[in-house]
Design a protein around this motif. Structure first.
Motif, PDB file in Angstrom:
ATOM      1  N   THR A  28      19.893  14.157   9.073  1.00 51.11           N
ATOM      2  CA  THR A  28      20.941  13.341   8.446  1.00 51.11           C
ATOM      3  C   THR A  28      20.715  11.846   8.625  1.00 51.11           C
ATOM      4  OG1 THR A  28      22.263  13.535  10.467  1.00 51.11           O
ATOM      5  CG2 THR A  28      22.641  15.173   8.750  1.00 51.11           C
ATOM      6  N   LYS A  29      19.967  11.439   9.625  1.00 51.30           N
ATOM      7  CA  LYS A  29      19.685  10.021   9.836  1.00 51.30           C
ATOM      8  C   LYS A  29      18.494   9.611   8.986  1.00 51.30           C
ATOM      9  CE  LYS A  29      18.901   6.538  13.391  1.00 51.30           C
ATOM     10  NZ  LYS A  29      18.739   6.260  14.839  1.00 51.30           N
ATOM     11  N   ARG A  30      18.615   8.467   8.334  1.00 55.22           N
ATOM     12  CA  ARG A  30      17.544   8.027   7.441  1.00 55.22           C
ATOM     13  C   ARG A  30      16.276   7.688   8.212  1.00 55.22           C
ATOM     14  NH1 ARG A  30      19.053   7.108   2.267  1.00 55.22           N
ATOM     15  NH2 ARG A  30      21.281   6.888   1.823  1.00 55.22           N
ATOM     16  N   SER A  31      15.165   8.155   7.700  1.00 55.42           N
ATOM     17  CA  SER A  31      13.873   7.736   8.232  1.00 55.42           C
ATOM     18  C   SER A  31      13.532   6.365   7.655  1.00 55.42           C
ATOM     19  CB  SER A  31      12.798   8.769   7.884  1.00 55.42           C
ATOM     20  OG  SER A  31      13.104  10.031   8.445  1.00 55.42           O
ATOM     21  N   ASP A  32      12.496   5.728   8.181  1.00 55.40           N
ATOM     22  CA  ASP A  32      12.209   4.345   7.808  1.00 55.40           C
ATOM     23  C   ASP A  32      11.273   4.222   6.613  1.00 55.40           C
ATOM     24  OD1 ASP A  32      13.805   3.095   9.811  1.00 55.40           O
ATOM     25  OD2 ASP A  32      12.323   3.691  11.284  1.00 55.40           O
ATOM     26  N   VAL A  33      10.065   4.740   6.722  1.00 52.88           N
ATOM     27  CA  VAL A  33       9.049   4.513   5.698  1.00 52.88           C
ATOM     28  C   VAL A  33       8.438   5.851   5.292  1.00 52.88           C
ATOM     29  CG1 VAL A  33       6.860   3.374   5.156  1.00 52.88           C
ATOM     30  CG2 VAL A  33       8.532   2.224   6.621  1.00 52.88           C
ATOM     31  N   ALA A  34       8.372   6.112   3.998  1.00 58.84           N
ATOM     32  CA  ALA A  34       7.751   7.345   3.523  1.00 58.84           C
ATOM     33  C   ALA A  34       6.227   7.259   3.609  1.00 58.84           C
ATOM     34  CB  ALA A  34       8.183   7.645   2.089  1.00 58.84           C
ATOM     35  N   ILE A  35       5.659   6.170   3.130  1.00 62.83           N
ATOM     36  CA  ILE A  35       4.205   5.962   3.195  1.00 62.83           C
ATOM     37  C   ILE A  35       3.974   4.536   3.680  1.00 62.83           C
ATOM     38  CG2 ILE A  35       2.040   5.854   1.919  1.00 62.83           C
ATOM     39  CD1 ILE A  35       3.172   7.864  -0.038  1.00 62.83           C
ATOM     40  N   GLY A  36       3.330   4.387   4.815  1.00 60.88           N
ATOM     41  CA  GLY A  36       3.048   3.070   5.361  1.00 60.88           C
ATOM     42  C   GLY A  36       1.558   2.783   5.359  1.00 60.88           C
ATOM     43  N   ILE A  37       1.191   1.560   5.042  1.00 56.93           N
ATOM     44  CA  ILE A  37      -0.206   1.131   5.043  1.00 56.93           C
ATOM     45  C   ILE A  37      -0.329  -0.011   6.036  1.00 56.93           C
ATOM     46  CG2 ILE A  37      -2.101   0.169   3.669  1.00 56.93           C
ATOM     47  CD1 ILE A  37      -0.848   1.463   1.218  1.00 56.93           C
ATOM     48  N   LEU A  38      -1.127   0.174   7.065  1.00 59.55           N
ATOM     49  CA  LEU A  38      -1.268  -0.814   8.134  1.00 59.55           C
ATOM     50  C   LEU A  38      -2.734  -1.137   8.370  1.00 59.55           C
ATOM     51  CD1 LEU A  38       1.206   0.782  10.726  1.00 59.55           C
ATOM     52  CD2 LEU A  38       1.695  -1.082   9.145  1.00 59.55           C
ATOM     53  N   ASN A  39      -2.996  -2.254   8.998  1.00 62.40           N
ATOM     54  CA  ASN A  39      -4.330  -2.545   9.509  1.00 62.40           C
ATOM     55  C   ASN A  39      -4.313  -2.406  11.024  1.00 62.40           C
ATOM     56  OD1 ASN A  39      -2.629  -4.820   9.605  1.00 62.40           O
ATOM     57  ND2 ASN A  39      -4.357  -6.168   9.966  1.00 62.40           N
ATOM     58  N   GLU A  40      -5.492  -2.213  11.598  1.00 61.64           N
ATOM     59  CA  GLU A  40      -5.602  -1.964  13.032  1.00 61.64           C
ATOM     60  C   GLU A  40      -5.177  -3.196  13.824  1.00 61.64           C
ATOM     61  OE1 GLU A  40      -8.952  -0.600  16.366  1.00 61.64           O
ATOM     62  OE2 GLU A  40      -9.545  -1.356  14.403  1.00 61.64           O
ATOM     63  N   LEU A  41      -4.441  -2.953  14.897  1.00 55.89           N
ATOM     64  CA  LEU A  41      -4.063  -4.035  15.799  1.00 55.89           C
ATOM     65  C   LEU A  41      -5.209  -4.237  16.785  1.00 55.89           C
ATOM     66  CD1 LEU A  41      -1.873  -6.018  16.711  1.00 55.89           C
ATOM     67  CD2 LEU A  41      -0.980  -4.231  18.210  1.00 55.89           C
ATOM     68  N   ALA A  42      -6.060  -5.210  16.517  1.00 51.46           N
ATOM     69  CA  ALA A  42      -7.259  -5.424  17.321  1.00 51.46           C
ATOM     70  C   ALA A  42      -7.405  -6.909  17.633  1.00 51.46           C
ATOM     71  CB  ALA A  42      -8.504  -4.915  16.587  1.00 51.46           C
ATOM     72  N   ALA A  43      -8.238  -7.185  18.652  1.00 47.30           N
ATOM     73  CA  ALA A  43      -8.460  -8.570  19.060  1.00 47.30           C
ATOM     74  C   ALA A  43      -9.296  -9.328  18.035  1.00 47.30           C
ATOM     75  CB  ALA A  43      -9.146  -8.598  20.428  1.00 47.30           C
ATOM     76  N   GLY A  44     -10.238  -8.624  17.402  1.00 50.10           N
ATOM     77  CA  GLY A  44     -11.091  -9.272  16.421  1.00 50.10           C
ATOM     78  C   GLY A  44     -10.433  -9.340  15.060  1.00 50.10           C
ATOM     79  N   PRO A  45     -11.163  -9.803  14.046  1.00 54.60           N
ATOM     80  CA  PRO A  45     -10.605  -9.859  12.694  1.00 54.60           C
ATOM     81  C   PRO A  45     -10.251  -8.465  12.193  1.00 54.60           C
ATOM     82  CG  PRO A  45     -12.615 -11.163  12.865  1.00 54.60           C
ATOM     83  CD  PRO A  45     -12.511 -10.348  14.120  1.00 54.60           C
ATOM     84  N   PRO A  46      -9.010  -8.240  11.748  1.00 58.02           N
ATOM     85  CA  PRO A  46      -8.630  -6.915  11.273  1.00 58.02           C
ATOM     86  C   PRO A  46      -9.286  -6.604   9.939  1.00 58.02           C
ATOM     87  CG  PRO A  46      -6.844  -8.464  10.929  1.00 58.02           C
ATOM     88  CD  PRO A  46      -7.912  -9.202  11.686  1.00 58.02           C
ATOM     89  N   GLY A  47      -9.773  -5.379   9.794  1.00 56.15           N
ATOM     90  CA  GLY A  47     -10.439  -5.001   8.547  1.00 56.15           C
ATOM     91  C   GLY A  47      -9.472  -4.844   7.394  1.00 56.15           C
ATOM     92  N   GLY A  48      -8.451  -4.013   7.580  1.00 55.66           N
ATOM     93  CA  GLY A  48      -7.494  -3.795   6.513  1.00 55.66           C
ATOM     94  C   GLY A  48      -8.112  -3.104   5.310  1.00 55.66           C
ATOM     95  N   PHE A  49      -7.414  -3.163   4.185  1.00 58.33           N
ATOM     96  CA  PHE A  49      -7.861  -2.540   2.942  1.00 58.33           C
ATOM     97  C   PHE A  49      -7.963  -3.596   1.853  1.00 58.33           C
ATOM     98  CE2 PHE A  49      -5.613   0.756   5.290  1.00 58.33           C
ATOM     99  CZ  PHE A  49      -6.489   1.823   5.219  1.00 58.33           C
ATOM    100  N   ARG A  50      -8.888  -3.396   0.941  1.00 55.46           N
ATOM    101  CA  ARG A  50      -8.965  -4.273  -0.227  1.00 55.46           C
ATOM    102  C   ARG A  50      -7.887  -3.920  -1.253  1.00 55.46           C
ATOM    103  NH1 ARG A  50     -14.625  -4.005   0.774  1.00 55.46           N
ATOM    104  NH2 ARG A  50     -14.794  -2.137  -0.506  1.00 55.46           N
ATOM    105  N   GLU A  51      -7.554  -2.644  -1.363  1.00 61.77           N
ATOM    106  CA  GLU A  51      -6.542  -2.195  -2.311  1.00 61.77           C
ATOM    107  C   GLU A  51      -5.567  -1.275  -1.590  1.00 61.77           C
ATOM    108  OE1 GLU A  51      -8.760  -2.013  -6.588  1.00 61.77           O
ATOM    109  OE2 GLU A  51      -9.318  -0.450  -5.146  1.00 61.77           O
ATOM    110  N   GLY A  52      -4.277  -1.446  -1.868  1.00 61.82           N
ATOM    111  CA  GLY A  52      -3.285  -0.591  -1.240  1.00 61.82           C
ATOM    112  C   GLY A  52      -3.228   0.782  -1.870  1.00 61.82           C
ATOM    113  N   ILE A  53      -2.990   0.846  -3.167  1.00 57.45           N
ATOM    114  CA  ILE A  53      -2.974   2.101  -3.914  1.00 57.45           C
ATOM    115  C   ILE A  53      -3.840   1.898  -5.146  1.00 57.45           C
ATOM    116  CG2 ILE A  53      -1.568   3.768  -5.180  1.00 57.45           C
ATOM    117  CD1 ILE A  53       0.765   3.029  -3.399  1.00 57.45           C
TER     118      ILE A  53
END
Length: 262
Positions: free
Chosen positions: A152-177
Motif C-alpha cells: 500500500t505504500k508507494r515505491s519510489d522509482v520503477a526504473i532507475g539509471i545511475l552511474n557508479e559512485l567512484a573516486a575517478g571519473p564516472p563512466g555513466g551511459f551515453r544514452e539512457g533509453i
C-alpha cells in the motif's frame, strides 16, 4: 584419472545436495556438510566475485566456470521448465530477498557484466530478456519487462539509471533509453511510448526541469525545444519575422500578414 576424479567428486556432491533437499528439516545440516563450490575449467569463483567490490561475498552455493573455446555456447547456470497443463503460475527462476531491521541494501537480483580492456569483439549485455508470441490462437499478453509495485505504500522509482559512485571519473551511459531495429522490420511498430486508457491522474508527464541541455531538450522531425525553452518549427519558418496563426483545425501556421479570424 584426475578428470574422472573431479567428475566423480562433483557427482557425489550433487548427490549429497539432492539428498539434503529431500530430507526435509535435515536439509541445512546435510547441505552445509557437502561441497558447495563447483569450479570448472580452472575457474575461480572468489576471483569473479571480487569484481563486485568490498566487502567480500560469501556464496552458500557457488558455481564458477572459465569458458573454453569448444564450439558450444556455455550457459553456466541453466534453469528451464515447460508448462503444458497447470493453470497456476510457472516461474523458471525465482529470486526472493527480504529486508528486515537496520541492514544494508537488498537486491532481488544483482547482475554484473563487464567489458575489460582486452575485450576486442562481441558485446556485453547486463540483462537480455527474450520474449515472443509464437502464434497463440487467443490474445495472450506478451511483455518484455513488467515492473509491479507491491504493497500500500508507494515505491519510489520503477526504473532507475545511475552511474557508479567512484573516486575517478564516472563512466555513466551515453544514452539512457535507446530504440534499435533490425531490418527489414522495426522493433516497435505502433507507439514508442503510450499511456493507456484508465491510467489515472498524474502530477506531471515529463519533467526535465533539473536537467541541463547543451543542445536540445526535445527534438522531433521539424520541431525542437532547446535548453533555454526556445522553440524551432520547420512549418513555421518563413526566413523573416512573421505571424504565428492558428487554422480551423487548431494547427499553427506562419503568415507574412497579420492573422485574420473571428
Amino acid at each position: 584419472m584426475k578428470r574422472r576424479a573431479r567428475v566423480g567428486a562433483a557427482l557425489t556432491a550433487l548427490g549429497i545436495f539432492a539428498v539434503g533437499l529431500l530430507s526435509g528439516s535435515a536439509a541445512p545440516t546435510v547441505v552445509s556438510a557437502a561441497a558447495t563450490l563447483f569450479e570448472y575449467n580452472r575457474a575461480s569463483l572468489a576471483g569473479q566475485l571480487a569484481k563486485a567490490g568490498a566487502p567480500p561475498i560469501t556464496a552458500p552455493f557457488g558455481i564458477a566456470e572459465q569458458v573454453p573455446d569448444d564450439g558450444t555456447r556455455h550457459f553456466t547456470l541453466t534453469v528451464g521448465n515447460e508448462n503444458r497443463e497447470s493453470p497456476e503460475d510457472t516461474v523458471a527462476l525465482y529470486a526472493l530477498a527480504d529486508g528486515h531491521g537496520p541492514i544494508g541494501g537488498v537486491w532481488g537480483a544483482n547482475v554484473l557484466a563487464f567489458a575489460h580492456a582486452d575485450m576486442t569483439s562481441g558485446a556485453v549485455h547486463g540483462l537480455e530478456v527474450d520474449v515472443g508470441n509464437l502464434g497463440t490462437s487467443t490474445t495472450v499478453p506478451v511483455a518484455g519487462i513488467n515492473v509491479f509495485a507491491i504493497g500500500t505504500k508507494r515505491s519510489d522509482v520503477a526504473i532507475g539509471i545511475l552511474n557508479e559512485l567512484a573516486a575517478g571519473p564516472p563512466g555513466g551511459f551515453r544514452e539512457g533509453i535507446a530504440f534499435h531495429s533490425n531490418a527489414p522490420g522495426t522493433a516497435v511498430s505502433e507507439v514508442l511510448m503510450r499511456v493507456h486508457p484508465g491510467f489515472g491522474e498524474v502530477t506531471n508527464g515529463i519533467d526535465l526541469r533539473e536537467a541541463r541541455f547543451a543542445e536540445l531538450a526535445l527534438a522531433t522531425p521539424g520541431f525542437s525545444v532547446d535548453g533555454g525553452g526556445w522553440i524551432t518549427s520547420t512549418p513555421l519558418a518563413l526566413g523573416r519575422t512573421g505571424y504565428a496563426c492558428v487554422d480551423a483545425d487548431g494547427r499553427l501556421f506562419a503568415s507574412v500578414a497579420p492573422c485574420v479570424g473571428r
